[in-house]
Scaffold this motif. Structure first.
Motif, PDB file in Angstrom:
ATOM      1  N   UNK A 141       8.534  -7.339   4.849  1.00  9.18           N
ATOM      2  CA  UNK A 141       7.813  -7.480   3.579  1.00  9.18           C
ATOM      3  C   UNK A 141       7.281  -6.190   2.973  1.00  9.18           C
ATOM      4  N   UNK A 142       6.882  -6.144   1.641  1.00 13.50           N
ATOM      5  CA  UNK A 142       6.467  -4.940   1.235  1.00 13.50           C
ATOM      6  C   UNK A 142       4.760  -4.873   1.690  1.00 13.50           C
ATOM      7  N   UNK A 198       3.749  -4.637   4.388  1.00  9.66           N
ATOM      8  CA  UNK A 198       3.663  -4.107   5.363  1.00  9.66           C
ATOM      9  C   UNK A 198       3.536  -2.617   5.432  1.00  9.66           C
ATOM     10  N   UNK A 199       3.593  -2.123   4.119  1.00  8.81           N
ATOM     11  CA  UNK A 199       2.941  -0.575   3.697  1.00  8.81           C
ATOM     12  C   UNK A 199       1.756  -0.650   3.418  1.00  8.81           C
ATOM     13  N   UNK A 200       1.023  -1.630   3.430  1.00 10.06           N
ATOM     14  CA  UNK A 200      -0.577  -1.474   3.159  1.00 10.06           C
ATOM     15  C   UNK A 200      -1.512  -1.675   4.334  1.00 10.06           C
ATOM     16  N   UNK A 201      -0.665  -1.475   5.644  1.00 10.33           N
ATOM     17  CA  UNK A 201      -1.368  -1.121   6.641  1.00 10.33           C
ATOM     18  C   UNK A 201      -2.106   0.391   6.635  1.00 10.33           C
ATOM     19  N   UNK A 202      -3.166   0.575   6.659  1.00 14.62           N
ATOM     20  CA  UNK A 202      -3.817   1.918   6.407  1.00 14.62           C
ATOM     21  C   UNK A 202      -3.660   2.962   7.495  1.00 14.62           C
ATOM     22  N   UNK A 203      -3.375   2.392   8.624  1.00 16.97           N
ATOM     23  CA  UNK A 203      -3.489   3.455   9.720  1.00 16.97           C
ATOM     24  C   UNK A 203      -2.067   3.540  10.566  1.00 16.97           C
ATOM     25  N   UNK A 204      -1.022   2.897  10.006  1.00 17.85           N
ATOM     26  CA  UNK A 204       0.319   2.638  10.502  1.00 17.85           C
ATOM     27  C   UNK A 204       0.986   4.241  10.664  1.00 17.85           C
ATOM     28  N   UNK A 205       1.257   4.630  11.701  1.00 21.18           N
ATOM     29  CA  UNK A 205       2.100   5.905  11.727  1.00 21.18           C
ATOM     30  C   UNK A 205       3.432   5.698  12.188  1.00 21.18           C
ATOM     31  N   UNK A 206       3.654   4.751  13.197  1.00 20.28           N
ATOM     32  CA  UNK A 206       4.887   4.598  13.787  1.00 20.28           C
ATOM     33  C   UNK A 206       5.481   3.266  13.742  1.00 20.28           C
ATOM     34  N   UNK A 207       6.525   3.353  13.110  1.00 20.40           N
ATOM     35  CA  UNK A 207       7.205   1.848  13.028  1.00 20.40           C
ATOM     36  C   UNK A 207       8.608   2.018  13.534  1.00 20.40           C
ATOM     37  N   UNK A 208       9.032   1.189  14.734  1.00 20.60           N
ATOM     38  CA  UNK A 208      10.155   1.012  15.137  1.00 20.60           C
ATOM     39  C   UNK A 208      10.883   0.053  14.722  1.00 20.60           C
ATOM     40  N   UNK A 209      12.390  -0.017  14.418  1.00 19.89           N
ATOM     41  CA  UNK A 209      12.935  -1.190  13.851  1.00 19.89           C
ATOM     42  C   UNK A 209      14.470  -1.116  14.364  1.00 19.89           C
ATOM     43  N   UNK A 210      14.759  -0.108  15.077  1.00 19.65           N
ATOM     44  CA  UNK A 210      16.094  -0.113  15.597  1.00 19.65           C
ATOM     45  C   UNK A 210      16.686  -1.286  16.203  1.00 19.65           C
ATOM     46  N   UNK A 211      18.106  -1.866  15.984  1.00 20.83           N
ATOM     47  CA  UNK A 211      18.368  -2.876  16.538  1.00 20.83           C
ATOM     48  C   UNK A 211      18.171  -4.203  15.962  1.00 20.83           C
ATOM     49  N   UNK A 235       7.682   3.319   4.653  1.00 17.90           N
ATOM     50  CA  UNK A 235       6.536   2.839   4.017  1.00 17.90           C
ATOM     51  C   UNK A 235       6.309   3.222   2.710  1.00 17.90           C
ATOM     52  N   UNK A 236       6.814   4.286   2.373  1.00 14.34           N
ATOM     53  CA  UNK A 236       6.782   4.906   0.806  1.00 14.34           C
ATOM     54  C   UNK A 236       7.642   3.941  -0.006  1.00 14.34           C
ATOM     55  N   UNK A 237       8.868   3.779   0.438  1.00 13.21           N
ATOM     56  CA  UNK A 237       9.827   2.779  -0.154  1.00 13.21           C
ATOM     57  C   UNK A 237       9.166   1.406  -0.390  1.00 13.21           C
ATOM     58  N   UNK A 238       8.781   0.715   0.774  1.00 14.08           N
ATOM     59  CA  UNK A 238       8.034  -0.419   0.553  1.00 14.08           C
ATOM     60  C   UNK A 238       6.943  -0.658  -0.543  1.00 14.08           C
ATOM     61  N   UNK A 239       6.149   0.469  -0.394  1.00 15.46           N
ATOM     62  CA  UNK A 239       5.092   0.411  -1.437  1.00 15.46           C
ATOM     63  C   UNK A 239       5.522   0.359  -3.013  1.00 15.46           C
ATOM     64  N   UNK A 240       6.933   1.243  -2.960  1.00 13.82           N
ATOM     65  CA  UNK A 240       7.428   1.160  -4.359  1.00 13.82           C
ATOM     66  C   UNK A 240       7.834  -0.369  -4.664  1.00 13.82           C
ATOM     67  N   UNK A 241       7.899  -1.270  -3.944  1.00 11.31           N
ATOM     68  CA  UNK A 241       8.180  -2.667  -3.970  1.00 11.31           C
ATOM     69  C   UNK A 241       7.101  -3.343  -4.880  1.00 11.31           C
ATOM     70  N   UNK A 242       5.851  -3.000  -4.402  1.00  7.88           N
ATOM     71  CA  UNK A 242       4.907  -3.712  -4.652  1.00  7.88           C
ATOM     72  C   UNK A 242       4.327  -3.247  -6.173  1.00  7.88           C
ATOM     73  N   UNK A 243       4.180  -4.473  -6.990  1.00  7.03           N
ATOM     74  CA  UNK A 243       3.903  -4.079  -8.371  1.00  7.03           C
ATOM     75  C   UNK A 243       2.526  -3.743  -8.566  1.00  7.03           C
ATOM     76  N   UNK A 244       2.283  -2.355  -8.800  1.00  7.49           N
ATOM     77  CA  UNK A 244       0.847  -1.716  -8.945  1.00  7.49           C
ATOM     78  C   UNK A 244       0.271  -2.421 -10.463  1.00  7.49           C
ATOM     79  N   UNK A 245      -1.187  -2.586 -10.177  1.00  2.37           N
ATOM     80  CA  UNK A 245      -1.894  -3.026 -11.286  1.00  2.37           C
ATOM     81  C   UNK A 245      -2.131  -1.518 -12.344  1.00  2.37           C
ATOM     82  N   UNK A 246      -2.107  -1.549 -13.523  1.00  4.80           N
ATOM     83  CA  UNK A 246      -2.647  -0.520 -14.401  1.00  4.80           C
ATOM     84  C   UNK A 246      -3.815   0.072 -13.978  1.00  4.80           C
TER      85      UNK A 246
END
Length: 598
Positions: free
Chosen positions: A325-326, A328-341, A360-371
């Motif tokens: 889910x996009x 996921x990129x809104x978690x303000x303190x997330x530093x390490x995300x392990x997804x192998x496998x 996380x930057x890629x996922x943030x790009x999926x979120x439609x930002x408000x002007x």
């Protein structure tokens, strides 16, 4: 006259006499023990404890029987009662009831012997505070041990215990209890009476359930129930209000337990059968920092994952997740995300390999930002440098952010705006900084989290070593090859991120920083680590050495049992094989331990 000389006097019964097999202890050792109150007999091959050890404080010393003068250092009548007796790593099969003669004992270490029982009179040692009986052959714990009212630490791991006496709840001052690696199928309800307990290890038993009384252990900070047969967790565990670390790995849980423990920071639920995460369970984890869910059957992540606002590390390795889910990129303190496998779709492989920040930057790009609103009132101001200062972030969140500007310096206006605000978080990542901004020192008393990632730092400034309150520092994607030795002054530092730098060896100073629980050193040129020094980092739970130049992995690394996440992918070593590495940290550590020369 016989041509052969007659031999001297011969004992005709010599062949029938048995030698005195009582082990001998150097007299000098006993003499020193009378003065210091401590006697170390570990690793001496003893099959029994010599009688003169039990009677150390009762029998008259040998020198007192002789007519000699005594200097100040030889006054035998000023002897000290024995308080510490170490008998570990011998071949003791039993312990005499004479142990009760050592009434002053506060520490008794019997670990790594062959004891199948304990003497009843052990319960008479009322001064005993520490009792170590691990690595023996005990099948039961004598009820007399439960009479040791002053006992603080009781370690019983690696025995064959099948049950515990109900009276164990009488150990009212016990703060540490280790029952791991036994054959326990159930626990007495009396365990809930150990209200002083702070650490409880129940791992590697045969427990299918936990007693409700565990909820009464309101001072327990660490509870380890990993490697059992648990299918459910009692709701009463939510009453363990001091709980900070909970290990439930390698069980049979199908749901993430609902545990509104207000202090819970590290939650390990890997290697279970969890298929989905529910918002109700996630909402309980208000202080969570590390959530390990690897090796389950999770297929989707709910949008409510954003409830985990304090989360810094999320391990989802080896699940069945196809989409992220996009949110996921809104978690303000997330530093390490392990997804192998995971069979992820819709995300290019090159994005996944670039690390958490890029994903996380890629996922943030999926979120439609408000002007963006043209008039932001008093919450922000435009500076001559065109830098925007979010005053709400500074005053409310105590956070100063100047990121993704590709700037070679930080404007003074930002520091002016944050003056005397008690800033705890600074993010200057993704710029062109070649050194530490001098005015950063203004936040020295309050700064906890510093992010200088994605800059052009070639050396770590000594000024960083003056931020004594730092708990987290991010220096990834720079040009660092070493860290200053003065960094060991950062006694509160818990995590350090050094990925994508130029380190050719494990930074020397990190071996000295016992507060560390996370070291990320992936994508460097590290050629080796020293496990004998690494094992001293007793809090280290996450170590990333992926994509380095490790030609071999020392077997002794398997002794670093505090590690819960060890990443070794992308190194040129041949052993352990890729198939073992793919099984995860526990399998790798077990493999390495099996290769340690005996």
């Amino acid at each position: 006259m016989s041509r052969f000389k007659r031999p001297g006097k011969v004992d005709s019964l010599a062949g029938f006499k048995t030698e005195n097999t009582e082990p001998s202890i150097p007299y000098g050792l006993l003499k020193a023990a009378r003065k210091s109150g401590q006697l170390n007999l570990s690793g001496r091959g003893l099959t029994e404890v010599p009688q003169n050890v039990y009677r150390l404080n009762l029998d008259t010393p040998e020198e007192a029987k002789q007519n000699v003068a005594f200097g100040e250092s030889d006054r035998w009548w000023e002897q000290t009662d024995l308080t510490k007796l170490l008998l570990s790593s011998n071949q003791l099969t039993q312990l005499s009831n004479d142990i009760a003669l050592l009434t002053g004992l506060s520490t008794l270490d019997l670990h790594d012997n062959r004891l199948s029982s304990l003497p009843n009179d052990l319960g008479k040692l009322q001064e005993l505070q520490q009792l170590r009986i691990s690595h023996n052959q005990l099948r039961s714990l004598p009820v007399e041990v439960c009479a040791l009212k002053n006992l603080r630490s009781l370690t019983l791991q690696e025995n064959m215990l099948e049950n515990l006496p109900e009276e164990i709840g009488q150990l009212e001052n016990l703060t540490e209890l280790d029952l791991s690696n036994n054959n326990l199928k159930g626990l007495p309800s009396g365990l809930g009476h150990l209200t002083s307990l702070q650490k409880l290890n129940l791992s590697q038993n045969k427990l299918s359930c936990l007693p409700d009384s565990l909820g009464q252990l309101t001072n327990v900070k660490l509870l380890d129930c990993s490697k059992n047969q648990l299918t459910d967790i009692p709701a009463s565990l939510s009453e363990m209000i001091a709980l900070e670390q909970l290990y439930l790995t390698h069980n049979k849980l199908r749901l993430l337990p609902k545990l509104p423990a207000p202090m819970l920071k590290d939650f390990y639920v890997g290697n279970n059968q969890i298929e989905q995460l529910e918002a109700e369970q996630l909402a309980c984890l208000k202080a969570i920092s590390f959530l390990e869910l690897r090796d389950n059957k999770i297929q989707t992540l709910p949008d409510q994952i954003t409830l985990l606002s304090t989360l810094t590390r999320l391990d989802l390795t080896n699940n069945d997740i196809t989409n992220l889910p996009a949110s996921l990129s809104l978690l303000p303190n997330l530093k390490v995300l392990l997804l192998e496998g995971n069979p992820l779709r819709g995300i290019r492989r090159d994005i996944l390999t670039k690390g958490t920040n890029e994903l996380l930057k890629y996922l943030r790009g999926r979120i439609k930002e408000e002007p963006e609103k043209e008039d932001e009132g008093n919450t922000a101001m435009t500076l001559p440098s065109q830098a925007r200062v979010n005053m709400h972030s500074i005053t409310t969140l105590k956070s100063l952010v100047y990121s993704e500007k590709q700037a070679s310096s930080v404007p003074d206006e930002l520091f002016d705006a944050a003056a005397d605000q008690g800033v705890t978080t600074v993010n200057f990542s993704k710029n062109q900084l070649t050194s530490l901004p001098p005015r950063l020192m203004e936040f020295q008393p309050s700064l906890l989290d510093l992010n200088l990632g994605f800059n052009r730092l070639t050396c770590s400034s000594l000024d960083i070593c003056k931020f004594l309150q730092l708990t987290h520092i991010d220096l990834r994607n720079n040009e660092l090859s070493d860290l200053p030795s003065e960094m060991n002054n950062l006694t509160k530092l818990r995590s350090i991120i050094l990925n994508y730098n130029r380190f050719k060896s494990f930074p020397e100073v990190l071996y000295q920083m016992v507060s560390l629980d996370t070291v990320l050193l992936g994508n460097n040129q590290v050629g080796g680590v020293d496990p004998s020094r690494l094992i001293k980092l007793v809090n280290l739970s996450t170590l990333d050495l992926s994509n380095n130049d490790l030609l071999n992995i020392p077997p002794e690394l398997g002794l670093c049992t505090s590690l819960r996440c060890l990443s070794l992918d992308g190194n040129p070593f041949r052993t352990p094989r890729a198939a073992i590495v793919a099984k995860g940290t526990d399998a790798v550590l077990e493999y390495l331990r099996g290769r340690i020369p005996t």
